[in-house]
Design a protein around this motif. Structure first.
Motif, PDB file in Angstrom:
ATOM      1  N   ALA A 141      -8.609   4.089  -9.009  1.00 43.54           N
ATOM      2  CA  ALA A 141      -8.900   5.498  -9.266  1.00 43.54           C
ATOM      3  C   ALA A 141      -9.132   6.315  -7.999  1.00 43.54           C
ATOM      4  O   ALA A 141      -8.770   7.490  -7.946  1.00 43.54           O
ATOM      5  CB  ALA A 141     -10.126   5.603 -10.175  1.00 43.54           C
ATOM      6  N   VAL A 142      -9.705   5.714  -6.950  1.00 44.10           N
ATOM      7  CA  VAL A 142     -10.121   6.490  -5.782  1.00 44.10           C
ATOM      8  C   VAL A 142      -9.450   6.034  -4.485  1.00 44.10           C
ATOM      9  O   VAL A 142      -8.782   6.815  -3.818  1.00 44.10           O
ATOM     10  CB  VAL A 142     -11.666   6.438  -5.616  1.00 44.10           C
ATOM     11  N   LEU A 143      -9.640   4.788  -4.123  1.00 46.74           N
ATOM     12  CA  LEU A 143      -9.214   4.326  -2.804  1.00 46.74           C
ATOM     13  C   LEU A 143      -7.705   4.298  -2.620  1.00 46.74           C
ATOM     14  O   LEU A 143      -7.210   4.487  -1.508  1.00 46.74           O
ATOM     15  CB  LEU A 143      -9.796   2.940  -2.524  1.00 46.74           C
ATOM     16  N   LEU A 144      -6.974   4.076  -3.685  1.00 50.43           N
ATOM     17  CA  LEU A 144      -5.520   4.020  -3.614  1.00 50.43           C
ATOM     18  C   LEU A 144      -4.926   5.309  -3.065  1.00 50.43           C
ATOM     19  O   LEU A 144      -3.905   5.301  -2.390  1.00 50.43           O
ATOM     20  CB  LEU A 144      -4.967   3.741  -5.015  1.00 50.43           C
ATOM     21  N   TRP A 145      -5.586   6.404  -3.310  1.00 54.70           N
ATOM     22  CA  TRP A 145      -5.054   7.715  -2.933  1.00 54.70           C
ATOM     23  C   TRP A 145      -5.349   8.085  -1.492  1.00 54.70           C
ATOM     24  O   TRP A 145      -4.939   9.143  -1.027  1.00 54.70           O
ATOM     25  CB  TRP A 145      -5.582   8.766  -3.908  1.00 54.70           C
ATOM     26  N   GLN A 146      -6.021   7.212  -0.760  1.00 51.89           N
ATOM     27  CA  GLN A 146      -6.235   7.467   0.661  1.00 51.89           C
ATOM     28  C   GLN A 146      -4.949   7.301   1.459  1.00 51.89           C
ATOM     29  O   GLN A 146      -4.769   7.947   2.485  1.00 51.89           O
ATOM     30  CB  GLN A 146      -7.301   6.532   1.226  1.00 51.89           C
ATOM     31  N   MET A 147      -4.062   6.443   1.005  1.00 49.68           N
ATOM     32  CA  MET A 147      -2.817   6.217   1.728  1.00 49.68           C
ATOM     33  C   MET A 147      -1.948   7.483   1.798  1.00 49.68           C
ATOM     34  O   MET A 147      -1.514   7.856   2.883  1.00 49.68           O
ATOM     35  CB  MET A 147      -2.033   5.054   1.115  1.00 49.68           C
ATOM     36  N   PRO A 148      -1.695   8.168   0.686  1.00 47.34           N
ATOM     37  CA  PRO A 148      -0.915   9.414   0.814  1.00 47.34           C
ATOM     38  C   PRO A 148      -1.610  10.458   1.690  1.00 47.34           C
ATOM     39  O   PRO A 148      -0.938  11.181   2.433  1.00 47.34           O
ATOM     40  CB  PRO A 148      -0.783   9.910  -0.630  1.00 47.34           C
ATOM     41  N   VAL A 149      -2.926  10.542   1.618  1.00 39.22           N
ATOM     42  CA  VAL A 149      -3.649  11.473   2.491  1.00 39.22           C
ATOM     43  C   VAL A 149      -3.428  11.071   3.945  1.00 39.22           C
ATOM     44  O   VAL A 149      -3.184  11.923   4.811  1.00 39.22           O
ATOM     45  CB  VAL A 149      -5.161  11.494   2.146  1.00 39.22           C
ATOM     46  N   VAL A 161       1.773   3.963  -9.430  1.00 35.52           N
ATOM     47  CA  VAL A 161       0.754   4.571 -10.299  1.00 35.52           C
ATOM     48  C   VAL A 161       1.239   5.912 -10.841  1.00 35.52           C
ATOM     49  O   VAL A 161       1.117   6.188 -12.042  1.00 35.52           O
ATOM     50  CB  VAL A 161      -0.585   4.734  -9.547  1.00 35.52           C
ATOM     51  N   VAL A 162       1.804   6.745  -9.987  1.00 36.94           N
ATOM     52  CA  VAL A 162       2.317   8.042 -10.450  1.00 36.94           C
ATOM     53  C   VAL A 162       3.427   7.838 -11.470  1.00 36.94           C
ATOM     54  O   VAL A 162       3.481   8.526 -12.492  1.00 36.94           O
ATOM     55  CB  VAL A 162       2.811   8.892  -9.247  1.00 36.94           C
ATOM     56  N   TYR A 163       4.306   6.887 -11.215  1.00 35.62           N
ATOM     57  CA  TYR A 163       5.392   6.607 -12.157  1.00 35.62           C
ATOM     58  C   TYR A 163       4.832   6.206 -13.514  1.00 35.62           C
ATOM     59  O   TYR A 163       5.261   6.717 -14.549  1.00 35.62           O
ATOM     60  CB  TYR A 163       6.296   5.506 -11.597  1.00 35.62           C
ATOM     61  N   ASN A 164       3.864   5.289 -13.526  1.00 34.34           N
ATOM     62  CA  ASN A 164       3.349   4.775 -14.794  1.00 34.34           C
ATOM     63  C   ASN A 164       2.415   5.725 -15.522  1.00 34.34           C
ATOM     64  O   ASN A 164       2.363   5.712 -16.746  1.00 34.34           O
ATOM     65  CB  ASN A 164       2.647   3.437 -14.560  1.00 34.34           C
ATOM     66  N   PRO A 191       0.805  -1.223   0.000  1.00 32.58           N
ATOM     67  CA  PRO A 191       0.000   0.000   0.000  1.00 32.58           C
ATOM     68  C   PRO A 191       0.842   1.280   0.000  1.00 32.58           C
ATOM     69  O   PRO A 191       0.406   2.311  -0.495  1.00 32.58           O
ATOM     70  CB  PRO A 191      -0.812  -0.087   1.296  1.00 32.58           C
ATOM     71  N   ILE A 192       2.049   1.207   0.526  1.00 37.10           N
ATOM     72  CA  ILE A 192       2.928   2.377   0.506  1.00 37.10           C
ATOM     73  C   ILE A 192       3.503   2.583  -0.887  1.00 37.10           C
ATOM     74  O   ILE A 192       3.603   3.707  -1.372  1.00 37.10           O
ATOM     75  CB  ILE A 192       4.043   2.219   1.560  1.00 37.10           C
ATOM     76  N   ALA A 193       3.864   1.499  -1.560  1.00 40.34           N
ATOM     77  CA  ALA A 193       4.479   1.590  -2.882  1.00 40.34           C
ATOM     78  C   ALA A 193       3.463   1.816  -3.997  1.00 40.34           C
ATOM     79  O   ALA A 193       3.817   2.365  -5.045  1.00 40.34           O
ATOM     80  CB  ALA A 193       5.274   0.325  -3.165  1.00 40.34           C
ATOM     81  N   ALA A 194       2.218   1.427  -3.807  1.00 32.89           N
ATOM     82  CA  ALA A 194       1.219   1.484  -4.879  1.00 32.89           C
ATOM     83  C   ALA A 194       1.027   2.888  -5.461  1.00 32.89           C
ATOM     84  O   ALA A 194       1.039   3.040  -6.689  1.00 32.89           O
ATOM     85  CB  ALA A 194      -0.107   0.909  -4.403  1.00 32.89           C
ATOM     86  N   PRO A 195       0.854   3.936  -4.645  1.00 31.39           N
ATOM     87  CA  PRO A 195       0.708   5.259  -5.257  1.00 31.39           C
ATOM     88  C   PRO A 195       1.947   5.692  -6.040  1.00 31.39           C
ATOM     89  O   PRO A 195       1.834   6.343  -7.079  1.00 31.39           O
ATOM     90  CB  PRO A 195       0.477   6.189  -4.057  1.00 31.39           C
TER      91      PRO A 195
END
Length: 121
Positions: A80-88, A26-29, A19-23
């Motif tokens: 699209a949505v839930l993945l971005w909860q981790m950085p928040v 996604v940003v990289y790709n 979960p830490i690496a996933a965002p």
């Protein structure tokens, strides 16, 4: 944990790191690769859709579920949505609400901003 149950430890650490690496992935790709290499991330998109389809197919075949299509949609929603909860969560870990409602400190900060804007105008 590692010495007693290595498989459990491995899955625990994967559950921590992924979960830490996933965002970042996604940003990289979706941002870095298209901007710097001028390549559309088709392979990444096909991979995401393939995984979503496989997960939904397993739901359909093993559980005989009629809601298998929602698994496919959930994978897309997660990306699209839930993945971005981790950085928040990283940047607001001291808050107990995590975007669900305003805390008293949020309201105080908002009031301070209003007061500054009123004084400026």
């Amino acid at each position: 944990m590692w010495k007693k149950e290595p498989f459990a430890a491995l899955t625990f650490y994967m559950g921590l790191v992924v979960p830490i690496a996933a965002p970042v992935v996604v940003v990289y790709n979706f941002i870095y690769v298209p901007l710097f290499y001028q390549v559309f991330p088709m392979t990444y998109l096909v991979g995401i859709l393939s995984m979503a389809l496989l997960m939904s197919a397993v739901q359909l075949m093993l559980r005989k579920s009629t809601t298998w299509l929602f698994g496919f949609l959930f994978c897309l929603f997660y990306e699209a949505v839930l993945l971005w909860q981790m950085p928040v969560a990283w940047f607001t870990f001291w808050k107990s609400t995590w975007g669900t409602r305003m805390t008293p400190s949020d309201k105080l900060e908002q009031q301070k901003k209003r007061n500054k804007m009123e004084k400026a105008s």
